[in-house]
Design an enzyme around this catalytic site. Structure first.
Site, PDB file in Angstrom:
ATOM      1  N   ASP A  52       5.713  -7.764   4.759  1.00 22.36           N
ATOM      2  CA  ASP A  52       6.238  -7.865   3.396  1.00 22.36           C
ATOM      3  C   ASP A  52       5.121  -7.495   2.446  1.00 22.36           C
ATOM      4  O   ASP A  52       4.129  -8.207   2.344  1.00 22.36           O
ATOM      5  CB  ASP A  52       6.720  -9.298   3.114  1.00 22.36           C
ATOM      6  CG  ASP A  52       8.197  -9.328   2.784  1.00 22.36           C
ATOM      7  OD1 ASP A  52       8.740  -8.271   2.429  1.00 22.36           O
ATOM      8  OD2 ASP A  52       8.804 -10.401   2.886  1.00 22.36           O
TER       9      ASP A  52
ATOM     10  N   VAL B 148       9.199  -3.711   2.188  1.00 21.73           N
ATOM     11  CA  VAL B 148       9.313  -4.628   3.310  1.00 21.73           C
ATOM     12  C   VAL B 148       9.459  -3.784   4.570  1.00 21.73           C
ATOM     13  O   VAL B 148      10.079  -2.723   4.552  1.00 21.73           O
ATOM     14  CB  VAL B 148      10.515  -5.593   3.135  1.00 21.73           C
ATOM     15  CG1 VAL B 148      11.828  -4.835   3.087  1.00 21.73           C
ATOM     16  CG2 VAL B 148      10.551  -6.625   4.243  1.00 21.73           C
TER      17      VAL B 148
ATOM     18  N   ILE C 270       8.645  -7.680   9.824  1.00 19.25           N
ATOM     19  CA  ILE C 270       7.303  -7.755  10.401  1.00 19.25           C
ATOM     20  C   ILE C 270       6.223  -7.513   9.354  1.00 19.25           C
ATOM     21  O   ILE C 270       5.036  -7.599   9.664  1.00 19.25           O
ATOM     22  CB  ILE C 270       7.145  -6.752  11.561  1.00 19.25           C
ATOM     23  CG1 ILE C 270       7.478  -5.329  11.094  1.00 19.25           C
ATOM     24  CG2 ILE C 270       8.010  -7.150  12.738  1.00 19.25           C
ATOM     25  CD1 ILE C 270       7.284  -4.276  12.181  1.00 19.25           C
TER      26      ILE C 270
ATOM     27  N   ASP D  44      -8.501   8.382   0.727  1.00 17.91           N
ATOM     28  CA  ASP D  44      -8.715   6.986   1.139  1.00 17.91           C
ATOM     29  C   ASP D  44      -8.995   6.925   2.637  1.00 17.91           C
ATOM     30  O   ASP D  44      -8.417   6.112   3.359  1.00 17.91           O
ATOM     31  CB  ASP D  44      -7.502   6.128   0.777  1.00 17.91           C
ATOM     32  CG  ASP D  44      -7.840   4.635   0.750  1.00 17.91           C
ATOM     33  OD1 ASP D  44      -9.036   4.308   0.662  1.00 17.91           O
ATOM     34  OD2 ASP D  44      -6.920   3.812   0.821  1.00 17.91           O
TER      35      ASP D  44
END
EC number: 2.7.11.1
Length: 767
Positions: free
Chosen positions: A417, A422, A415, A530
């Site tokens: 990459d 992955v 679902i 972040d």
């Protein structure tokens, strides 16, 4: 009857009717009383059609008629195009009634915006000696050159059809023998050719055309032939393809280069090619095309130039696979003691950042190689997955030596990459609960294992209802498996733009969720660095309530002293990060203040009218906060007061995450119930590209999980103060000395409970 006669008229000639011998209706001749003998007397064949008006006589044989009706095959080239192999046309009187009809058909087949843009108006013989003006002048098996109004360009067009891969070469000539000899030599050195699907992207302004070409022993005979095929398929605005480059900027020089590790190539024309960063970065639409192309492939690889600017890191659907890298990842899990800032620093690029229409961030390029060591094969039952190399679980969980991932979880399709990981669907077999399985290939992290280890070590420690949780961790010699909580509700912007009602009270609940997560992290001396809407995911509960969960800990680290790494996202970066005077936990509070401001009006407090990063940084350093009318007229003074406390340039005067939670606007529901969904949504779509509606909200959560610490290297940027090399040297010295932290971290509090107090449709998890 009329149509039959019209056909017969093409093959028969009408003549005067002559009286047949012995015919009662014959008439005497009027010339000299003499009579004319019958048809046999003239050697003519009687007409098979006996009419009262006329007779028809055959003048041509059937063989001659068949020859006339047969189509003439001729090859047509483009004027001056030495790389066009020519197009064979079958020309017959039935297909083309006139010469103009042939010109129209040739225009449709040979003309485009690059080649013959004015259409085919003139046909020359292949040597240019004369013009063809009628269909009768076209001869069987000959070649012709099509042009518009320009003069004939002398090119050896017959050499365009490369004999090295022609299947119709006739023998008996010296040239044929030479070609056969060359073929035998090529066959000896073509062992490297394996069936492979490559993607070629045309250079130039985005969106760019991309074509997929299958290369095998039947289609890849020589490097020149492959270039010719690519030229015909890609149709560059500048003409023929002169060179091909990988996403690393390496030029393809021979046929063997197509069968290496690279699967994506940039096609360049005869113009002087500038190796700009944008040319090697794929945007969102290109990544979608590549993902659909390689979804069934056994391995994928990501590469490309790093994004040096402060930008949102939208992940493209591909992963990196470096052949030959087989470093083992340490199976021992060391406790989190903080990674020094010098470890997280990376070389700073001097190139300017780029952006795409769909996202203000840059994308990595995509590559693909063979399936050696591919994680998907292991997940689906490979021998590596049957061993749990690390007995240490996450959050106190243990896994035995015989425990396997497949025994506990049902692994589904890919679902997501990313550059270094992955993500696959994952379901607990016993409970049916869905998770996300993040698979990190250790070979891609060679030399930077400490970044991954730092991120994972932080995820091991945190457990909070407003933080995406690492459920379980497993490891093999080649891969690291992380079972992560899967959040499907989209991000913070999705929650606003997709709702029918959005009030100030909803914004207050969102800030409560964010501040709760920050207070927990800061209590562990962990700074996220972040904080932005893209990393705040919406978790929807069965009872209809919602809450925010913070993810993407790629830049997170433990604060043991002032940090000097300049990183983050421009809109949300704190002034002390830009000033490079050393920063600590409160940079997250500044980012939360920017988000709170955006939640109530739809645009950021500090912005550049010209979209210049330098102007934005100057405004952040000045810290001049305004609440312009009419956007803030209906917002409570309590909300404005809290934002002013969160956006203090003076770090000591800036409030903490705990003080946010105790503020009346957050804790006492001092907010209003006025619906401001339309106003805020309109401004969000105007100022943030990522606020546009998304087709699948699950993709947002997968993108956050897919990120790793290595993906954050593009967010370690060079500020305007970094140009002073002496100051940079001083900062490196200060980072090594590590003076006391600017703020005293609070001791870790007890784990948050799962209880909730509904506030509208938003949960407020009480610590």
């Amino acid at each position: 009857m009329a149509s039959t006669r019209s056909i017969e008229l093409e093959h028969f000639e009408e003549r005067d009717k002559r009286p047949r011998p012995g015919s009662r209706r014959g008439a005497p001749s009027s010339s000299g009383g003499s009579s004319i003998s019958g048809p046999k007397g003239n050697g003519l064949i009687p007409s098979p059609a006996h009419s009262a008006h006329c007779s028809f006589y055959r003048t041509r044989t059937l063989q001659a008629l068949s020859s006339e009706k047969k189509a003439k095959k001729a090859r047509f080239y483009r004027n001056g195009d030495r790389y066009f192999k020519g197009l064979v046309f079958a020309i017959s009187s039935d297909r083309f009634r006139s010469f103009d009809a042939l010109l129209i058909e040739l225009t449709r087949s040979l003309s485009d915006n690059v080649n013959l843009p004015q259409g085919v108006r003139t046909i020359y013989t292949v040597d240019g000696s004369r013009k063809v003006t009628s269909l009768d002048e076209l001869l069987e098996g000959e070649s012709y050159v099509c042009a518009s109004n320009e003069p004939f360009r002398k090119v050896d067009y017959t050499k365009n059809v490369n004999p090295n891969w022609s299947v119709n070469i006739k023998g008996g000539t010296t040239r044929t023998l030479a070609v056969a000899s060359a073929k035998s030599e090529v066959k000896e050195s073509k062992d490297f050719i394996k069936p492979k699907l490559v993607t070629v992207i045309r250079s130039g302004v985005k969106p760019r055309k991309a074509v997929r070409i299958l290369l095998n022993k039947k289609t890849a005979h020589s490097f020149e032939q492959v270039l010719t095929d690519i030229t015909e398929a890609i149709k560059l605005d500048s003409g023929v393809v002169k060179r091909l480059c990988t996403l690393d900027g390496k030029q393809v020089t021979c046929l063997q280069d197509f069968f290496g590790d690279d699967d994506v190539f940039i096609a360049c024309g005869p113009e002087k090619y500038r190796y700009a960063q944008d040319d090697f970065v794929l945007d969102h639409s290109e990544c979608r095309v590549l993902k659909s192309s390689y979804s069934r492939a056994s391995a994928a690889k990501y590469s490309g130039s790093r994004s040096p600017g402060l930008s949102r890191r939208s992940k493209s659907p591909a992963s990196v696979k470096r052949a030959g890298h087989s470093s083992a990842y340490s199976t021992a899990k060391s406790p989190v003691n903080g990674t020094p800032s010098s470890q997280l620093s990376t070389p700073k690029s001097t190139k300017s950042s780029s952006s795409s229409p769909t996202s203000p961030g840059s994308f990595r390029g995509l590559k693909q190689i063979s399936a050696q060591g591919r994680s998907s094969s292991n997940v689906n039952g490979g021998p590596e997955l049957d061993r749990c190399m690390s007995p240490e679980g996450v959050n106190g969980n243990r896994c035995s030596e015989s425990f396997t991932l497949l025994e506990k979880y049902r692994i589904g399709k890919v679902i997501g990459d990313g550059n270094f990981a992955v993500v696959k669907e994952c379901m607990d077999r016993s409970t049916g609960k869905e998770f996300a399985l993040k698979i990190i290939d250790k070979a891609k992290c060679c030399g930077k294992e400490h970044l991954i280890e730092n991120e994972v070590s932080i995820l091991r420690r945190v457990k909070h209802p407003n933080i995406i949780m690492l459920v379980e961790e497993m490891e093999t010699t080649t891969e690291l498996f992380l079972v992560m909580e899967l959040v499907k509700g989209g991000d913070l912007f999705d929650a606003i733009t997709s709702s029918t009602k959005y009030t100030e009270r909803d914004g207050s609940a969102m800030v409560y969720n964010l501040a709760s997560a920050l207070r927990y992290l800061h209590g562990l001396s962990i700074v996220h660095r972040d904080i932005k809407p893209e990393n705040l995911l919406v978790c929807e509960y069965p009872d209809g309530t919602k809450s925010l969960k913070l993810g993407d800990f790629g830049l997170a680290t433990v604060v043991e002293g002032p940090l000097y790494t300049v990183c983050g996202t421009p809109t949300y970066v704190a002034p002390e990060i830009i000033a490079e005077t050393g920063y600590g936990l409160k940079v997250d509070v500044w980012a939360a203040g920017v988000i709170t401001y955006i939640l109530l009006c739809g645009f950021p407090p500090f912005r550049s009218e010209n979209n210049l990063q330098e102007d934005l940084f100057d405004q952040i350093l000045a810290g001049k906060l305004e609440f312009p009318a009419p956007y803030w007229d209906n917002i409570t003074d309590s909300a404005k007061e809290l934002i002013s406390q969160m956006l203090q340039v003076n770090v000591e005067a800036r409030c903490t995450a705990g003080e946010i939670l105790s503020h009346p606007w957050v804790s006492d529901d001092a907010s209003q119930e006025n619906n401001m969904q339309a106003e805020v949504t309109g401004k969000l779509k105007q100022h943030f590209n990522n606020a546009l509606p998304k087709q699948n909200s699950t993709t947002t959560g997968v993108s956050v999980i897919m990120n790793t610490a290595l993906d954050k290297e593009g967010q370690v940027f060079c500020s305007k103060h970094c140009r002073d090399s002496s100051k940079s040297s001083r900062e490196q010295t200060s980072a090594r000395e590590a003076p006391p932290p600017p703020e005293s971290p609070r001791p870790p509090g007890p784990p948050a409970t799962s209880g909730c107090d509904p506030a509208g449709t938003w949960r407020r998890h009480r610590d």
